[in-house]
Design a protein around this motif. Sequence first.
Motif, PDB file in Angstrom:
ATOM      1  N   LEU A   1       0.821  -1.207   0.000  1.00  0.00           N
ATOM      2  CA  LEU A   1       0.000   0.000   0.000  1.00  0.00           C
ATOM      3  C   LEU A   1       0.858   1.262   0.000  1.00  0.00           C
ATOM      4  CD1 LEU A   1      -2.780  -0.976   2.565  1.00  0.00           C
ATOM      5  CD2 LEU A   1      -3.114  -0.523   0.129  1.00  0.00           C
ATOM      6  N   VAL A   2       0.361   2.277  -0.675  1.00  0.00           N
ATOM      7  CA  VAL A   2       0.915   3.633  -0.619  1.00  0.00           C
ATOM      8  C   VAL A   2      -0.171   4.509  -0.004  1.00  0.00           C
ATOM      9  CG1 VAL A   2       1.813   5.584  -1.935  1.00  0.00           C
ATOM     10  CG2 VAL A   2       2.286   3.237  -2.693  1.00  0.00           C
ATOM     11  N   VAL A   3       0.191   5.315   0.999  1.00  0.00           N
ATOM     12  CA  VAL A   3      -0.791   6.127   1.722  1.00  0.00           C
ATOM     13  C   VAL A   3      -0.363   7.588   1.733  1.00  0.00           C
ATOM     14  CG1 VAL A   3      -2.048   6.445   3.881  1.00  0.00           C
ATOM     15  CG2 VAL A   3      -1.297   4.150   3.221  1.00  0.00           C
ATOM     16  N   ALA A   4      -1.316   8.465   1.443  1.00  0.00           N
ATOM     17  CA  ALA A   4      -1.089   9.906   1.519  1.00  0.00           C
ATOM     18  C   ALA A   4      -1.987  10.494   2.596  1.00  0.00           C
ATOM     19  CB  ALA A   4      -1.378  10.570   0.173  1.00  0.00           C
ATOM     20  N   ILE A   5      -1.386  11.253   3.496  1.00  0.00           N
ATOM     21  CA  ILE A   5      -2.118  11.964   4.551  1.00  0.00           C
ATOM     22  C   ILE A   5      -2.140  13.437   4.171  1.00  0.00           C
ATOM     23  CG2 ILE A   5      -2.127  12.598   6.991  1.00  0.00           C
ATOM     24  CD1 ILE A   5      -0.820   9.928   7.623  1.00  0.00           C
ATOM     25  N   GLY A   6      -3.319  13.934   3.857  1.00  0.00           N
ATOM     26  CA  GLY A   6      -3.450  15.290   3.337  1.00  0.00           C
ATOM     27  C   GLY A   6      -3.522  16.356   4.416  1.00  0.00           C
ATOM     28  N   PRO A   7      -3.795  17.600   4.015  1.00  0.00           N
ATOM     29  CA  PRO A   7      -3.877  18.710   4.981  1.00  0.00           C
ATOM     30  C   PRO A   7      -4.926  18.444   6.055  1.00  0.00           C
ATOM     31  CG  PRO A   7      -3.773  19.538   2.731  1.00  0.00           C
ATOM     32  CD  PRO A   7      -3.965  18.060   2.622  1.00  0.00           C
ATOM     33  N   SER A   8      -4.552  18.705   7.290  1.00  0.00           N
ATOM     34  CA  SER A   8      -5.446  18.553   8.442  1.00  0.00           C
ATOM     35  C   SER A   8      -4.824  19.341   9.591  1.00  0.00           C
ATOM     36  CB  SER A   8      -5.614  17.076   8.811  1.00  0.00           C
ATOM     37  OG  SER A   8      -4.353  16.461   8.991  1.00  0.00           O
ATOM     38  N   ILE A   9      -5.485  19.355  10.720  1.00  0.00           N
ATOM     39  CA  ILE A   9      -4.985  20.185  11.812  1.00  0.00           C
ATOM     40  C   ILE A   9      -3.642  19.658  12.317  1.00  0.00           C
ATOM     41  CG2 ILE A   9      -6.166  18.965  13.691  1.00  0.00           C
ATOM     42  CD1 ILE A   9      -6.853  21.940  14.695  1.00  0.00           C
ATOM     43  N   GLY A  10      -2.686  20.576  12.536  1.00  0.00           N
ATOM     44  CA  GLY A  10      -1.318  20.199  12.864  1.00  0.00           C
ATOM     45  C   GLY A  10      -1.108  19.825  14.319  1.00  0.00           C
ATOM     46  N   ARG A  11       0.037  19.253  14.584  1.00  0.00           N
ATOM     47  CA  ARG A  11       0.339  18.700  15.911  1.00  0.00           C
ATOM     48  C   ARG A  11       0.346  19.751  17.002  1.00  0.00           C
ATOM     49  NH1 ARG A  11       5.374  18.859  18.100  1.00  0.00           N
ATOM     50  NH2 ARG A  11       5.092  16.781  19.010  1.00  0.00           N
ATOM     51  N   ASP A  12       0.696  20.989  16.675  1.00  0.00           N
ATOM     52  CA  ASP A  12       0.730  22.039  17.688  1.00  0.00           C
ATOM     53  C   ASP A  12      -0.527  22.908  17.683  1.00  0.00           C
ATOM     54  OD1 ASP A  12       3.298  21.296  18.543  1.00  0.00           O
ATOM     55  OD2 ASP A  12       4.239  22.508  16.979  1.00  0.00           O
ATOM     56  N   ASP A  13      -1.472  22.581  16.812  1.00  0.00           N
ATOM     57  CA  ASP A  13      -2.685  23.397  16.663  1.00  0.00           C
ATOM     58  C   ASP A  13      -3.931  22.725  17.202  1.00  0.00           C
ATOM     59  OD1 ASP A  13      -1.287  25.420  15.285  1.00  0.00           O
ATOM     60  OD2 ASP A  13      -1.456  24.320  13.398  1.00  0.00           O
ATOM     61  N   TYR A  14      -3.811  21.485  17.660  1.00  0.00           N
ATOM     62  CA  TYR A  14      -4.990  20.732  18.056  1.00  0.00           C
ATOM     63  C   TYR A  14      -4.997  20.497  19.564  1.00  0.00           C
ATOM     64  CZ  TYR A  14      -8.769  17.307  17.526  1.00  0.00           C
ATOM     65  OH  TYR A  14      -9.967  16.634  17.591  1.00  0.00           O
ATOM     66  N   GLU A  15      -5.378  21.532  20.309  1.00  0.00           N
ATOM     67  CA  GLU A  15      -5.472  21.450  21.768  1.00  0.00           C
ATOM     68  C   GLU A  15      -6.726  20.670  22.132  1.00  0.00           C
ATOM     69  OE1 GLU A  15      -6.404  24.737  25.036  1.00  0.00           O
ATOM     70  OE2 GLU A  15      -4.434  25.033  24.100  1.00  0.00           O
ATOM     71  N   VAL A  16      -6.566  19.636  22.956  1.00  0.00           N
ATOM     72  CA  VAL A  16      -7.687  18.726  23.198  1.00  0.00           C
ATOM     73  C   VAL A  16      -8.051  18.539  24.664  1.00  0.00           C
ATOM     74  CG1 VAL A  16      -7.320  17.451  21.067  1.00  0.00           C
ATOM     75  CG2 VAL A  16      -6.109  16.747  23.134  1.00  0.00           C
ATOM     76  N   GLY A  17      -7.151  18.773  25.584  1.00  0.00           N
ATOM     77  CA  GLY A  17      -7.476  18.557  26.982  1.00  0.00           C
ATOM     78  C   GLY A  17      -7.078  17.173  27.470  1.00  0.00           C
TER      79      GLY A  17
END
Length: 285
Positions: free
Chosen positions: A178-194
């Motif tokens: 398999l070849v997998v592409a992960i497209g634009p989404s919220i970044g690691r430092d932008d997703y504050e979750v609690g």
Amino acid sequence: MGHDSSSYQANPLENALPTLNTPAFRWVPTPWGHGLRCVPLEAVAQHVFTTAQLELPAGADDAVAGPAWRAAAAAAGLGEASLCRLRQVHGDHVVVVGADESCRAVAAARPDGDSLGTTVPGVAIGVVVADCVPLLMADVHGRGVAAVHAGWRGTCASIAARTVAQMCESGGVRPEELVVAIGPSIGRDDYEVGEALRDQFRATGHDAASLARWFHEPRPGASPCLDLWRANRDQLEAAGVRAEAIHVAGLSTRTHAPLLASFRRDGARAGRMIAIIGRYCRATP
């Protein structure tokens, strides 16, 4: 609708496209602005990640959404393909269709689900996102493709790994192919979750080592942030996908206004983006 240079109209955002920090992705001109393609995935499947330049309001009915989907399919080179998609519910249900009649049934019914795969050529499948992770995958022989919508719930439930397992079981593909592409989404430092969300991942069975990689505090005293890119990459690798075959665009939706749609940034007025993929008809046996 084509996307050659003669039909392309310059967009005001053309000179403000984010720099891509990986050669695995490239911007492509389209009649509505720019889309994003994954170069390694391009070799085995037709696809595109749209931007907010292709307008798709949240909750749009088919009269509005239909033209946007057709434009996305055309930009992916799938203009003549029949369209098959699900009603996304932020869950972990995977649907794989392996016959023309199954595709027609899913296209007509649009069942609930957040991952759709097919082994049928001439079918375009896709998901919509506005911060959640869009994953597009295909095997190197072009025999099967899948589109996945992975928000925190889907990631917590390992929907990417579940998709790999279902594609192997139903589509006859192998994870190492398999070849997998992960497209634009919220970044690691932008997703504050609690902290409660970290507890939920822990209760679901994810181990301490995984949680240490996926959650981090960007600054002392801050709430934890969730790295959806790393979590989905790790889960794909655990499912047998080769690390070198997983490609992450690394573009955070929250920090690239107005090119990328973000619910965290814009709330209810945020639009949606499409990730769409289909088999080449020249699949290798």
